[in-house]
Scaffold this motif. Structure first.
Motif, PDB file in Angstrom:
ATOM      1  N   ALA A  29       0.845  -1.311  -0.088  1.00  0.00           N
ATOM      2  CA  ALA A  29      -0.054  -0.059   0.012  1.00  0.00           C
ATOM      3  C   ALA A  29       0.855   1.246  -0.016  1.00  0.00           C
ATOM      4  N   SER A  30       0.362   2.306  -0.383  1.00  0.00           N
ATOM      5  CA  SER A  30       1.113   3.872  -0.370  1.00  0.00           C
ATOM      6  C   SER A  30       0.406   4.633   0.669  1.00  0.00           C
ATOM      7  N   ALA A  31       1.111   5.300   1.137  1.00  0.00           N
ATOM      8  CA  ALA A  31       0.417   6.320   2.073  1.00  0.00           C
ATOM      9  C   ALA A  31       0.867   7.523   1.895  1.00  0.00           C
ATOM     10  N   ARG A  32      -0.082   8.426   1.646  1.00  0.00           N
ATOM     11  CA  ARG A  32       0.073   9.836   1.385  1.00  0.00           C
ATOM     12  C   ARG A  32      -0.195  10.832   2.600  1.00  0.00           C
ATOM     13  N   ALA A  33       0.667  11.624   3.170  1.00  0.00           N
ATOM     14  CA  ALA A  33       0.407  12.417   4.460  1.00  0.00           C
ATOM     15  C   ALA A  33       0.628  13.759   3.865  1.00  0.00           C
ATOM     16  N   GLY A  34      -0.043  14.611   4.989  1.00  0.00           N
ATOM     17  CA  GLY A  34       0.192  16.290   4.818  1.00  0.00           C
ATOM     18  C   GLY A  34       1.627  16.575   5.208  1.00  0.00           C
ATOM     19  N   ASN A  35       1.499  17.877   5.679  1.00  0.00           N
ATOM     20  CA  ASN A  35       2.762  18.380   6.395  1.00  0.00           C
ATOM     21  C   ASN A  35       2.927  18.223   7.480  1.00  0.00           C
ATOM     22  N   VAL A  36       4.037  17.397   7.899  1.00  0.00           N
ATOM     23  CA  VAL A  36       3.983  17.008   9.340  1.00  0.00           C
ATOM     24  C   VAL A  36       4.889  17.761  10.126  1.00  0.00           C
ATOM     25  N   ILE A  37       4.664  17.832  11.431  1.00  0.00           N
ATOM     26  CA  ILE A  37       5.474  18.821  12.311  1.00  0.00           C
ATOM     27  C   ILE A  37       5.700  17.752  13.480  1.00  0.00           C
ATOM     28  N   GLY A  38       6.684  18.232  14.363  1.00  0.00           N
ATOM     29  CA  GLY A  38       6.886  17.496  15.608  1.00  0.00           C
ATOM     30  C   GLY A  38       8.476  17.789  15.913  1.00  0.00           C
ATOM     31  N   GLY A  39       8.799  17.626  17.221  1.00  0.00           N
ATOM     32  CA  GLY A  39      10.016  17.737  17.871  1.00  0.00           C
ATOM     33  C   GLY A  39      11.197  16.885  17.039  1.00  0.00           C
ATOM     34  N   GLY A  40      12.366  17.610  16.845  1.00  0.00           N
ATOM     35  CA  GLY A  40      13.297  17.106  16.405  1.00  0.00           C
ATOM     36  C   GLY A  40      13.645  17.122  14.910  1.00  0.00           C
ATOM     37  N   ASP A  41      12.882  17.943  14.028  1.00  0.00           N
ATOM     38  CA  ASP A  41      13.010  18.341  12.657  1.00  0.00           C
ATOM     39  C   ASP A  41      13.864  19.343  12.683  1.00  0.00           C
ATOM     40  N   TRP A  42      14.931  19.341  11.918  1.00  0.00           N
ATOM     41  CA  TRP A  42      16.146  20.458  11.749  1.00  0.00           C
ATOM     42  C   TRP A  42      16.376  20.676  10.322  1.00  0.00           C
ATOM     43  N   ALA A  43      15.592  20.031   9.240  1.00  0.00           N
ATOM     44  CA  ALA A  43      15.773  20.292   7.940  1.00  0.00           C
ATOM     45  C   ALA A  43      15.776  21.636   7.432  1.00  0.00           C
ATOM     46  N   ASN A  44      16.262  22.114   6.637  1.00  0.00           N
ATOM     47  CA  ASN A  44      16.290  23.374   5.873  1.00  0.00           C
ATOM     48  C   ASN A  44      14.713  23.536   5.028  1.00  0.00           C
ATOM     49  N   GLU A  45      14.432  24.637   4.802  1.00  0.00           N
ATOM     50  CA  GLU A  45      13.333  25.203   3.908  1.00  0.00           C
ATOM     51  C   GLU A  45      12.018  24.223   4.614  1.00  0.00           C
ATOM     52  N   ARG A  46      11.936  24.191   5.737  1.00  0.00           N
ATOM     53  CA  ARG A  46      10.706  23.743   6.595  1.00  0.00           C
ATOM     54  C   ARG A  46      10.076  24.654   7.513  1.00  0.00           C
ATOM     55  N   LEU A  47       8.806  25.087   7.422  1.00  0.00           N
ATOM     56  CA  LEU A  47       8.354  26.076   8.186  1.00  0.00           C
ATOM     57  C   LEU A  47       8.567  25.884   9.824  1.00  0.00           C
ATOM     58  N   ILE A  48       8.284  24.840  10.279  1.00  0.00           N
ATOM     59  CA  ILE A  48       8.612  24.703  11.808  1.00  0.00           C
ATOM     60  C   ILE A  48      10.043  24.903  12.045  1.00  0.00           C
ATOM     61  N   PRO A  49      10.991  24.080  11.634  1.00  0.00           N
ATOM     62  CA  PRO A  49      12.649  24.156  11.884  1.00  0.00           C
ATOM     63  C   PRO A  49      13.004  25.631  11.858  1.00  0.00           C
ATOM     64  N   ASP A  50      12.728  26.052  10.650  1.00  0.00           N
ATOM     65  CA  ASP A  50      12.951  27.636  10.160  1.00  0.00           C
ATOM     66  C   ASP A  50      12.383  28.544  11.406  1.00  0.00           C
ATOM     67  N   CYS A  51      11.165  28.065  11.824  1.00  0.00           N
ATOM     68  CA  CYS A  51      10.832  29.126  13.167  1.00  0.00           C
ATOM     69  C   CYS A  51      11.627  28.890  14.348  1.00  0.00           C
ATOM     70  N   ILE A  52      11.661  27.440  14.644  1.00  0.00           N
ATOM     71  CA  ILE A  52      12.454  27.055  15.827  1.00  0.00           C
ATOM     72  C   ILE A  52      13.869  27.766  15.821  1.00  0.00           C
ATOM     73  N   LYS A  53      14.512  27.869  14.771  1.00  0.00           N
ATOM     74  CA  LYS A  53      15.844  28.340  14.672  1.00  0.00           C
ATOM     75  C   LYS A  53      15.800  29.636  14.705  1.00  0.00           C
ATOM     76  N   ALA A  54      14.849  30.414  14.296  1.00  0.00           N
ATOM     77  CA  ALA A  54      14.797  31.916  14.285  1.00  0.00           C
ATOM     78  C   ALA A  54      14.515  32.343  15.723  1.00  0.00           C
ATOM     79  N   ILE A  55      13.564  31.547  16.389  1.00  0.00           N
ATOM     80  CA  ILE A  55      13.049  31.967  17.914  1.00  0.00           C
ATOM     81  C   ILE A  55      14.442  31.790  18.881  1.00  0.00           C
ATOM     82  N   ASN A  56      15.024  30.505  18.722  1.00  0.00           N
ATOM     83  CA  ASN A  56      16.008  30.202  19.460  1.00  0.00           C
ATOM     84  C   ASN A  56      17.259  30.995  19.406  1.00  0.00           C
ATOM     85  N   GLU A  57      17.471  31.681  18.267  1.00  0.00           N
ATOM     86  CA  GLU A  57      18.462  32.696  17.928  1.00  0.00           C
ATOM     87  C   GLU A  57      18.142  34.011  17.959  1.00  0.00           C
ATOM     88  N   ASN A  58      16.913  34.352  18.420  1.00  0.00           N
ATOM     89  CA  ASN A  58      16.259  35.494  18.320  1.00  0.00           C
ATOM     90  C   ASN A  58      16.571  36.455  17.236  1.00  0.00           C
TER      91      ASN A  58
END
Length: 359
Positions: A188-217
């Motif tokens: 079977a194939s599984a198609r999911a939406g935009n996943v978020i959660g702790g531990g994502d540090w990839a570039n060009e993703r909304l949550i990681p980009d926000c976390i990096k910016a907030i953490n670095e003020n």
């Protein structure tokens, strides 16, 4: 569902990635014998390393483009269940490296399925695709599993191709009509939406980009603030994959199809709305809209999950606020007490599992 995986041999491609690490930890907690096949983590920090998964699972560092090695390691692991998550997942990179994107996402999937075709122990296969596999017409309603495949950018097109590859292998070599006669493999194939959660540090993703910016003020930069996406916590998506795998083991003929695992309609928000929720959850942060649209982006994307809700009895457990709160809590814990993040991750999985049972 939990008993479907205890003691089972499970093979995960892309085990060092964001989703792969969460899935590996969850299955490890359930008592499964996990073998991971993946490239080494490509971010610092990485969730895989933070969770110490290299010491918990049988991790093989390899490339799915290497058919010979992949075929050998998969057969050696004697898996009953295969989760194929390995991919080049970033849209912007697909513009910069279209050849390698198609090579990894399309031919890499062919290699995985070819390895399964020559294996003898595999019973259930989940190929993780993407909501971007659909031909996006910016419709106001959710895309259904029977809608046309497509893709404007190389990444999206490659995911549409992946779905065609899966369908071809299922029809040609693992046809449900012949299940139990000439083969015992359910795919079977599984198609999911935009996943978020702790531990994502990839570039060009909304949550990681926000976390990096907030953490670095620093100021959060928004490129496409009014685009809507189906946001969901990574555990909701993985809960869908695990539910599907369990169903395939029990009745492969009935569930060997494509499945959407997205959030409820109430959890579809614009990028700007999501950023405001993240800022509220952290209690700090600012953003600005920047004019830097260097590649095509769909303005709207939704998934119709009625099939999974009806046939698999799966439904999303977390609303957007819950998903963002859990994500923020994870990152806060990581930056405040890194040595406690392993237990905290398992605690989030346990709490989520309890919620699924209450639902």
């Amino acid at each position: 569902m939990e008993q479907s995986f205890k003691g089972k041999n499970i093979f995960i491609t892309g085990s060092t990635g964001f989703k792969g690490s969460w899935l590996s930890q969850w299955l490890y907690d359930l008592g499964a014998n996990v073998t991971g096949f993946s490239l080494k983590p490509d971010t610092t920090p990485s969730l895989f390393e933070s969770l110490g998964l290299e010491k918990k699972i049988n991790q093989i560092y390899g490339d799915i483009n290497d058919l010979k090695t992949l075929k050998y390691e998969l057969a050696k692991a004697n898996p009953e269940i295969v989760f194929h998550l390995a991919a080049q997942p970033i849209v912007s990179i697909s513009y910069e490296e279209p050849v390698s994107t198609f090579q990894t996402n399309v031919m890499g999937t062919v290699n995985v399925l070819e390895s399964i075709r020559t294996a003898t122990t595999v019973k259930a296969v989940i190929v993780v695709s993407s909501d971007k596999c659909y031909q996006n017409n910016n419709w106001p309603y959710g895309y259904r599993e029977t809608d046309a495949m497509g893709g404007y950018d190389p990444y999206s097109a490659s995911k549409g191709c992946v779905e065609l590859v899966v369908a071809s292998y299922r029809n040609s070599f693992f046809n449900p009509i012949n299940y139990g006669l000439t083969h015992k493999v359910a795919i079977a194939s599984a198609r999911a939406g935009n996943v978020i959660g702790g531990g994502d540090w990839a570039n060009e993703r909304l949550i990681p980009d926000c976390i990096k910016a907030i953490n670095e003020n620093e100021m959060i930069s928004l490129r496409n603030p009014y685009a809507t996406r189906p946001w969901q916590h990574v555990l909701d998506a993985l809960y869908g994959y695990l539910t599907l795998a369990s169903a395939l083991l029990k009745d492969g003929v009935k569930f060997s199809e494509a499945w959407n695992f997205g959030p409820s309609t109430q959890s579809i928000h614009t990028v700007e709305e999501m950023v405001n929720k993240i800022i509220l959850s952290f209690g700090k942060g600012e953003y600005k809209v920047i004019d830097m649209k260097v590649y095509h982006e769909a303005s709207s994307l939704k998934l119709d999950i009625s099939k999974a809700v009806s046939m698999l009895k799966w439904e999303p457990v977390l609303n957007t606020d819950d998903a963002i709160r859990m994500t923020a809590d994870w990152y806060k814990k990581f930056y405040e007490q890194k040595d406690g993040i392993v237990d905290f991750t398992s605690e989030q999985i346990t709490a989520f599992t309890k919620k699924t049972k209450r639902k």
